[in-house]
Design a protein around this motif. Structure first.
Motif, PDB file in Angstrom:
ATOM      1  N   ASP A  82       0.839  -1.194   0.000  1.00 15.85           N
ATOM      2  CA  ASP A  82       0.000   0.000   0.000  1.00 15.85           C
ATOM      3  C   ASP A  82       0.879   1.250   0.000  1.00 15.85           C
ATOM      4  O   ASP A  82       1.669   1.443   0.938  1.00 15.85           O
ATOM      5  N   PRO A  83       0.776   2.117  -1.011  1.00 18.93           N
ATOM      6  CA  PRO A  83       1.608   3.325  -1.044  1.00 18.93           C
ATOM      7  C   PRO A  83       1.449   4.204   0.191  1.00 18.93           C
ATOM      8  O   PRO A  83       2.427   4.805   0.658  1.00 18.93           O
ATOM      9  N   GLU A  84       0.241   4.296   0.745  1.00 20.00           N
ATOM     10  CA  GLU A  84       0.022   5.156   1.903  1.00 20.00           C
ATOM     11  C   GLU A  84       0.765   4.627   3.131  1.00 20.00           C
ATOM     12  O   GLU A  84       1.425   5.390   3.846  1.00 20.00           O
ATOM     13  N   TYR A  85       0.664   3.324   3.395  1.00 24.70           N
ATOM     14  CA  TYR A  85       1.395   2.761   4.523  1.00 24.70           C
ATOM     15  C   TYR A  85       2.899   2.778   4.262  1.00 24.70           C
ATOM     16  O   TYR A  85       3.706   2.927   5.184  1.00 24.70           O
ATOM     17  N   THR A  86       3.287   2.621   3.003  1.00 26.13           N
ATOM     18  CA  THR A  86       4.698   2.694   2.647  1.00 26.13           C
ATOM     19  C   THR A  86       5.260   4.058   3.017  1.00 26.13           C
ATOM     20  O   THR A  86       6.317   4.162   3.659  1.00 26.13           O
ATOM     21  N   TYR A  87       4.551   5.109   2.607  1.00 24.58           N
ATOM     22  CA  TYR A  87       5.006   6.476   2.908  1.00 24.58           C
ATOM     23  C   TYR A  87       5.063   6.699   4.421  1.00 24.58           C
ATOM     24  O   TYR A  87       6.046   7.234   4.951  1.00 24.58           O
ATOM     25  N   ALA A  88       4.012   6.277   5.123  1.00 21.53           N
ATOM     26  CA  ALA A  88       3.955   6.484   6.570  1.00 21.53           C
ATOM     27  C   ALA A  88       5.076   5.733   7.286  1.00 21.53           C
ATOM     28  O   ALA A  88       5.702   6.258   8.220  1.00 21.53           O
TER      29      ALA A  88
END
Length: 383
Positions: A82-88
């Motif tokens: 998941d890009p969002e969890y990756t960024y976080a």
């Protein structure tokens, strides 16, 4: 070898392995390299941790991110879909100074991972893969923390993705890529196709390309680099029960004679040291300490004793060891002067058989779909 801001004196990387490459094993590898060569020159990566579990501070995951005070650089591998969890997760690593290097795992072939669209299934979805890599790179912008990416040749021979994955990762700012030269359907069976590492090296010219697969001896690493032109090697199963392998690799790749292989007495000392480090690592966990450390050393003992004249009774008792004193007593009964066995080399750990890759229904229909697979961002790390 240089990976972004990280300069390595030896182009050798320890592959993350679930249940193996915790701080105890990494410390042992580093100690043995220092003892036998006078330096620590490679990159030692921690166990794979799940991005979502890291962001949500799952206690087991947080414990897995433990690094020893002397570890430098600190290398952490993320499993993510998941890009969002990756960024976080990457942002958390930056802001809380959790690591000096982020590696991203897109090579896991385990069915419980791929059937939900994770691990080695992800690179087939080119746009989703691109977004995930871009998210990690964005989170580390303005820092000295390089992002690297590891993947396989593809899902199977009909769905090869490594050339696209390497191109995409480099274009999005990854500072190195690593190829396990098997498809997901091969799992750990058969022979790694080193020719595909050479193809990737020809295809991706802007960043270092590392090769992984079937390196069990220092000569294997030399052969892979000579044959493929890759910039470095990633060592997985070859170091199971042989944490001194990195000292041998470092010496040979830097033009020095490899240290002599240990006797059974020396291996016995290494087993005890490994168990001591495991106990220290688990001391702060509920139900941990000596009991947990001794349970963990059992699987390693079988790898350590491969080919040595240990006897079935001793091996059986070691597989049930519950205390450090018991382990000391057992290893003290081994013939200390026994030389390292000629059949103690070669593949170790899981191999298994090739099999059709478990995938979500319709996964192969559209390689450019970028929808995050539902339920693939598993809470607990490992696999």
């Amino acid at each position: 070898m240089r990976i972004g801001s990280i300069e390595l004196a030896s182009p050798v990387v320890l592959a993350p392995m679930a249940g193996v490459t915790n701080v105890a094993f990494r410390t042992l590898c580093r100690e043995l390299e220092l003892e036998r060569t006078g330096t620590v020159s490679g990159l030692y990566v921690c166990e794979m941790v799940t991005a979502r579990a890291l962001v949500e501070r799952h206690p087991v995951t947080m414990h897995m991110t433990t690094f020893a005070p002397q570890e430098n650089p600190r290398s952490m591998q993320l499993y993510t879909v998941d890009p969002e969890y990756t960024y976080a997760a990457a942002k958390m690593i930056v802001e809380e100074n959790l690591a000096d290097h982020i590696d991203m795992n897109f090579g896991c072939p385990v069915p419980k991972v791929t059937r939900k669209g994770g691990g080695s299934a992800i690179p087939y979805k080119r746009k989703l893969f691109q977004r995930i890599v871009a998210a990690a790179v964005k989170a580390t912008e303005g820092t000295d923390i390089p992002v690297t990416v590891k993947f396989r040749i593809g899902i199977d021979d009909e769905h090869r993705t490594h050339l696209d994955a390497g191109r995409i990762a480099a274009a999005e700012g990854a500072r190195a890529v690593a190829l396990h030269a098997r498809t997901a359907s091969q799992r750990y069976s058969g022979t790694a196709d080193w020719d595909e590492i050479a193809r990737l090296k020809d295809h991706v010219a802007d960043v270092p390309v590392l090769g992984n697969g079937d390196i069990f001896e220092p000569a294997d690493a030399v052969a892979m680099m000579d044959r493929t032109g890759c910039d470095g090697v990633v060592i997985g199963r070859g170091c199971l029960g042989r944490p001194w392998l990195f000292a041998e690799l470092s010496a040979m790749l830097n033009g020095r004679p490899a240290p002599q292989a240990p006797t059974l007495g020396e291996v016995s000392d290494i087993i005890i040291r490994h168990c001591e480090l495991l106990i220290a690592h688990y001391n702060h966990l509920e139900g941990g300490g000596e009991a947990k450390g001794c349970r963990e050393i059992r699987k390693h003992v079988a790898w350590y004793l491969r080919g040595f004249p240990a006897g079935s009774e001793i091996r059986s008792r070691m597989s049930l060891v519950t205390t450090l004193d018991e382990l000391r007593e057992l290893v003290s009964s081994l013939p200390a002067d026994a030389p390292f066995p000629t059949d103690g080399h070669g593949p170790r750990g899981r191999q298994g058989s090739p099999a059709k890759v478990a995938l979500p229904e319709g996964w192969l229909d559209d390689p450019y779909e970028d929808i995050v697979p539902e339920g693939a961002e598993i809470m607990h790390s490992g696999g």
